[in-house]
Design a protein around this motif. Sequence first.
Motif, PDB file in Angstrom:
ATOM      1  N   GLY A 661      33.719 -55.176  43.460  1.00 26.54           N
ATOM      2  CA  GLY A 661      32.943 -56.312  43.215  1.00 26.54           C
ATOM      3  C   GLY A 661      31.648 -56.217  42.405  1.00 26.54           C
ATOM      4  N   THR A 662      31.396 -56.982  41.293  1.00 29.24           N
ATOM      5  CA  THR A 662      29.959 -56.625  40.559  1.00 29.24           C
ATOM      6  C   THR A 662      29.085 -57.780  40.712  1.00 29.24           C
ATOM      7  OG1 THR A 662      30.755 -56.981  38.588  1.00 29.24           O
ATOM      8  CG2 THR A 662      31.612 -55.095  39.200  1.00 29.24           C
ATOM      9  N   GLY A 663      27.944 -57.449  40.317  1.00 28.74           N
ATOM     10  CA  GLY A 663      26.924 -58.795  40.174  1.00 28.74           C
ATOM     11  C   GLY A 663      26.811 -58.781  38.899  1.00 28.74           C
ATOM     12  N   GLY A 664      27.751 -59.700  38.311  1.00 27.16           N
ATOM     13  CA  GLY A 664      27.790 -60.296  36.837  1.00 27.16           C
ATOM     14  C   GLY A 664      29.119 -59.883  35.879  1.00 27.16           C
ATOM     15  N   ASN A 665      29.601 -58.646  36.422  1.00 24.50           N
ATOM     16  CA  ASN A 665      30.816 -58.443  35.458  1.00 24.50           C
ATOM     17  C   ASN A 665      32.062 -58.549  36.153  1.00 24.50           C
ATOM     18  OD1 ASN A 665      31.201 -56.976  32.969  1.00 24.50           O
ATOM     19  ND2 ASN A 665      31.898 -55.317  34.177  1.00 24.50           N
ATOM     20  N   GLY A 666      32.174 -59.570  37.052  1.00 28.66           N
ATOM     21  CA  GLY A 666      33.475 -59.867  37.762  1.00 28.66           C
ATOM     22  C   GLY A 666      34.212 -58.801  38.546  1.00 28.66           C
ATOM     23  N   LEU A 667      35.294 -58.717  38.582  1.00 24.01           N
ATOM     24  CA  LEU A 667      36.191 -58.077  39.566  1.00 24.01           C
ATOM     25  C   LEU A 667      36.715 -56.796  39.083  1.00 24.01           C
ATOM     26  CD1 LEU A 667      37.100 -57.441  42.419  1.00 24.01           C
ATOM     27  CD2 LEU A 667      39.191 -58.962  41.738  1.00 24.01           C
ATOM     28  N   GLU A 668      36.573 -55.696  39.415  1.00 26.10           N
ATOM     29  CA  GLU A 668      37.248 -54.416  38.798  1.00 26.10           C
ATOM     30  C   GLU A 668      38.425 -53.972  39.577  1.00 26.10           C
ATOM     31  OE1 GLU A 668      34.510 -51.585  37.199  1.00 26.10           O
ATOM     32  OE2 GLU A 668      33.846 -52.892  35.406  1.00 26.10           O
ATOM     33  N   LYS A 669      39.575 -53.475  38.907  1.00 25.74           N
ATOM     34  CA  LYS A 669      40.616 -52.663  39.843  1.00 25.74           C
ATOM     35  C   LYS A 669      40.545 -51.037  39.280  1.00 25.74           C
ATOM     36  CE  LYS A 669      45.320 -52.729  41.313  1.00 25.74           C
ATOM     37  NZ  LYS A 669      46.837 -53.242  40.894  1.00 25.74           N
ATOM     38  N   LEU A 670      40.543 -50.407  40.227  1.00 25.01           N
ATOM     39  CA  LEU A 670      40.566 -48.969  39.802  1.00 25.01           C
ATOM     40  C   LEU A 670      42.001 -48.434  40.084  1.00 25.01           C
ATOM     41  CD1 LEU A 670      37.401 -49.554  39.375  1.00 25.01           C
ATOM     42  CD2 LEU A 670      37.106 -47.187  40.215  1.00 25.01           C
ATOM     43  N   GLU A 671      42.913 -47.984  39.303  1.00 21.17           N
ATOM     44  CA  GLU A 671      43.993 -47.547  39.603  1.00 21.17           C
ATOM     45  C   GLU A 671      43.845 -46.027  39.423  1.00 21.17           C
ATOM     46  OE1 GLU A 671      46.701 -49.807  37.265  1.00 21.17           O
ATOM     47  OE2 GLU A 671      47.039 -51.341  38.769  1.00 21.17           O
ATOM     48  N   PHE A 672      43.990 -45.084  40.139  1.00 23.59           N
ATOM     49  CA  PHE A 672      44.006 -43.643  40.170  1.00 23.59           C
ATOM     50  C   PHE A 672      45.199 -43.020  39.910  1.00 23.59           C
ATOM     51  CE2 PHE A 672      40.083 -44.912  42.490  1.00 23.59           C
ATOM     52  CZ  PHE A 672      39.371 -44.217  41.669  1.00 23.59           C
ATOM     53  N   GLY A 673      46.289 -43.493  40.405  1.00 22.06           N
ATOM     54  CA  GLY A 673      47.695 -43.058  40.012  1.00 22.06           C
ATOM     55  C   GLY A 673      47.766 -41.593  40.790  1.00 22.06           C
TER      56      GLY A 673
END
Length: 991
Positions: A661-673
Amino acid sequence: MTGGHLRVLFVICLLACAGAAAADLREPVHPRRNVDEFPPVVAKFIRFTVRATNIGEPGIDELEIYGPEDESRNLALAANGGRATASGTLPGYQIHELDGINDGHYGNGHCWIADRREGAWAQIELPKPTRIHKIIWGRDRESKFIDRLATSYLIEVASSAGHWQKVASSDDRQPPPDTISSDLLSPAARQFVNRFAPVSTTLSADTERGSPEYTVDSWQTPDGLPANTVTAIAQTPDGYLWVGTLNGLARFDGVRFKVFGKAEGLPNTRVLCLLLDRQGSLWIGTEGGGLARWQSGTFSNLRAKDGLANDVVQALAEDKSGRIWIATAGGLSCWQEGKFIHDPKVVPGFRGLYPRIVAAGDQLWTTELGGVHILENGKLTRPVNSLEPSAFSSIYAIHRGPSGRLWLGGANNYVSCLASNGEVQVFAEEAGQLLNSIWELLETRSGDVWVGTASGGLRRLRNGRFISLTTQEGLSDNSVRCLFEDREANLWVGTVGGGLNRVKPRRLSTFTTRDGLSHNVVMSVAEDPDGVLWIGSNCGGLNMRRNGIITSLTGDYLLDNECIWSLLAARDGSLWIGTWGGGLFRKRGKEITRYPLTHFGSDEPILALCPDRNDGLWVGTYSQGLKLFRNGNFMDIPETNGSAKFITSIVQDTTGDLWVGTGGNGLEKLEFGSLPPPTGGRTILFSREQGLPNDFVRTLLLDKKGVLWIGTDGGLARLSKGRIAAFTRAHGLPDEVISQILEDDRGFLWLGSNKGIFRVSKAELELIADGGSAPLSVLAYGRADGMENAQCTGGFHPAGLRARDGHLWFSTVKGLVQIDPNGLVRNELPPQVLVEEVRVDGVPVAGAERLQQIPPSATRLELEFTATSLTAAERNRFRHRLEGLDKDWVEDGPQRMVAYHHLPPGRYKFELAACNGDGVWNQAAIALSLRVLPPFWKTWWFGMLAGFVVLGGGGWGVRSWSVRRLGHKLQALQEQHALEKERARIAQDIH
């Protein structure tokens, strides 16, 4: 062994002994908080002498004194009678005067500073000699200043002036570290912190010490109460609370008072007593106006000229046969079947004073000149003297409770109970529990007995022991005049000068500085494998809660003066600590290791911590994005070092993917595979475009089913199978700033917000996410339930905690809040719903329940209503429907009035329903039938007359029938058109 070897061995032994001695010493003095404990000693004078400081003249921010009898009561407070004197005060500084040493406020702005560097002393004189065992003091409780710290000091006490004895000093403390000035966070950095979270630690004056078991709310004349001396309280079958005062009678729905005086038919505004009889009538005894009865919305009056013994009515009671007994200044009167009884075989002729009367079976118990009498068959007799140690003398209060037992109290400092078998049990005062003169007694349905005293507040008797509830715990005044338990088990307390109070059990627990926290603004919470709760505060250091006791960690200067915004308890017992400006710390046992992000003093805040499944620690920062900490090193994650540098929250799912979760840039999902971080992986972004209610993400929760719940500045969101569903005020959320999300075992989510803590059903949320439109059934908790402040803190991770015992912990700007989801008792009693007033074009209509017809000229119809659930009346919610206009129910929330404009002619039915603060709805909605009359030119008789005139009176029957039929058809079309216009206008108003 040679002499050299012996000398070396001797030196080693000396060093070992010195090390052992140092280990036995207490921690060094600290600028914020120091505790000196000693065996209990009786003292009236307590003197604190400063022998040396680190820099400048000494300053003391609150010198607190505690005794073993009540460790929560600061005896030194000026409010508790403590008087401060000193060797001298630094001139020219208004904020550093002597009264700052015991005024109950923390911070440099309330810190006393002496006029000399060495030999300065401050002294507290207690009102009387008292046992004490603990002194708490500091330089600046808010940790903004570290100069003027007493590094060498002496604490002495005396039971009489001049006879001093030492109880504590700095002699058994380790010396302060040389780095005390350089290792602490600078005031400039703290000002920067102020932009993001409050740093104040001081509790408001009215909550400096509250009851741990009860919340107390009060109402006085500014709230609508006619006078602040409350003499009597009753509740009528419609749920209204009636409050008698010395300036009128008030009807209370929990939010609004309606006052009744002479203009409304009350014979006298000085109300002394109230009684609700079994028929539902309210009897009102006045001082000089006789007796009044409220029945069917009107008063009827009875006075001495009607046969009442005297117009000063002091007490009322109803016996089992339905007779009303009236105790007056001129003797007893009895009302039966619409008249006064003057039979001497029933009513005694003795014209004495009977300030209290209680019906008990066939008997009437009374007090007269402090003695207790029993009235039977017109005769007053004394009880058997052997039953009571004091022969029932000096008794002021008599009460018969739900158990059938008779309770008595008076000037003898004890409460006695007379059981049905004639046995008497005495409950005497205890140490620290002076009962004072007892004015009122009340046995509740749960079996507790509440004791109202003349000047000592309330006492609760349970299992033979008393506890106190006074102004120290939030009561508005210590002089209690009357007590009443309503149908929802709230205790109502009428005071002399303090107005009306409501006492109810706390539904949650709040821990603040008065409970041992070093700072009230709590930022993060963690639980270690041993069940110890760790609490980080905003620039107030680290605290721990073990076995129910909260203490502050004061052993490490570098850590203790940092702003702790994120905590993580690792499986190996380590505690990871993220700070604002001090880097990352690991606490393992007593060892604390610091890992700076770049270099010391970089001021780079750490806002979020999350363990990595493959060993390591995910670290979210304020301006440097996401980092992976492994083997003592920080590694950058390139995917988050672009626009998403402000990391507020991190969770990792079972596949190893990371949600950020970020303060102004929405939600990010990091997929490392298959590629391990930090080198591989891809980033998927979720923002408002994908359905998030707001791009400022404050918190995240992965529930047991793998569903991701997202708290934002604009509401709650649910992410499941790649689809986002948002929930806002439109769905029933009381607030949209969601800072914490916790899950219980019963299918509910608990949300911490800026306006309290809410409980919502996951099943209802999922139903809405799947396209349902039903509003959420939200339970809200706030100040009325025990929170010191309804604002939860958030925007960092983790801000809340579900402990292993199932309890939920929420960080707030005024302490740490604990909720036991399984221990909360729901108020299952639905409220009664009442239409209080109907207004047509602003003019009240008498007899709203009989309203049937509204004139055709009316342009505005208003209906004002209420619901009589008094536990949390401000949280009652309403819905209405006007059958004939509204297709569905209209949600009003807490709004208690609805208005309609230009209603078309026709018949309507106004339906109203309400729920209490726990969401329990009254299923039997009330209905009010209405009819809006048509204009006279649309009536059938006008059509007939018009037809007769047009046709000249000849052959009018058939023709006039056709005219009428045409007229009715035109009228129906016109009414339908007006109805559609009104519906369109209402829809536009709603949107």
